[in-house]
Design a protein around this motif. Structure first.
Motif, short mmCIF file in Angstrom:
data_model
loop_
_atom_site.label_atom_id
_atom_site.label_comp_id
_atom_site.label_asym_id
_atom_site.label_seq_id
_atom_site.Cartn_x
_atom_site.Cartn_y
_atom_site.Cartn_z
N PRO A 167 1.15 -0.98 0.26
CA PRO A 167 -0.17 0.32 -0.26
C PRO A 167 1.08 1.46 -0.29
N GLU A 168 2.18 1.17 0.34
CA GLU A 168 2.57 2.25 0.63
C GLU A 168 3.86 2.35 -1.13
N TYR A 169 3.51 1.78 -2.24
CA TYR A 169 3.98 1.72 -3.57
C TYR A 169 3.79 2.78 -3.93
N ASP A 170 4.43 3.48 -4.94
CA ASP A 170 3.97 5.12 -5.58
C ASP A 170 5.69 5.16 -6.24
N GLU A 171 4.80 5.03 -7.93
CA GLU A 171 5.43 4.96 -9.01
C GLU A 171 5.19 6.14 -10.11
N ASP A 172 5.94 7.22 -10.22
CA ASP A 172 5.80 8.10 -10.87
C ASP A 172 5.39 8.11 -12.12
N GLY A 173 3.65 8.76 -12.62
CA GLY A 173 2.78 8.48 -13.96
C GLY A 173 2.31 7.26 -14.48
N THR A 174 2.04 6.70 -12.97
CA THR A 174 0.97 5.55 -12.37
C THR A 174 -0.29 5.95 -12.00
#
Length: 152
Positions: free
Chosen positions: A81-88
């Motif tokens: 739940p902490e995963y964050d990727e630019d442009g997604t």
């Protein structure tokens, strides 16, 4: 049917959210919303740019971005739940849906209410990305809610 709303935040970033009904696939829903936002927001901006792909390839978004769903281009799934990727846009995990919206099957009204009062506590917390969840009507899936924060 879709709607969008944007809020300017400090330091030039914008929070945004959108709803789209009649979709059963998150990536297709995202693609449709991006096309609609392009047609609505960019049609008079630069008449030489006639498609969303031309806009993206032109480099016009490099500096500041569009401050909208145009700034994200793919839906991802992650068990983190902490995963964050630019442009997604990350599809919320089932336990996150319950945590944030109080139900496994949030309606558009529930998502709108939570977003309007607690948007700063909803993921994503970093710029350049978003999240989404299915929305329901009478217990059946009827579309998606997307939200995020983009801009310089």
């Amino acid at each position: 049917m879709s709607c969008s709303e944007k809020w300017r935040t400090d330091l030039g970033a914008s929070r945004w959210h959108y709803f789209i009904e009649g979709q059963n696939d998150a990536q297709s829903a995202l693609d449709d919303l991006r096309e609609r936002e392009f047609a609505k927001s960019w049609s008079d901006y630069d008449p030489s740019i006639t498609s969303l792909s031309e806009l993206v390839n032109s480099g016009a978004l490099e500096e500041e971005g569009a401050h909208s769903i145009i700034d994200v281009d793919r839906v991802i799934e992650s068990d983190d739940p902490e995963y964050d990727e630019d442009g997604t846009v990350r599809l919320l995990l089932p336990q996150e849906v319950v945590e944030y919206f109080g139900t496994e099957k949030p309606t558009r009204e529930i998502v709108e209410s939570v977003y309007s009062t607690a948007r700063r506590r909803l993921p994503p917390l970093l710029r350049g990305s978003g999240c989404c969840t299915a929305i329901y009507e009478q217990g059946a899936p009827c579309g998606f809610a997307f939200w995020g924060m983009t801009g310089d």
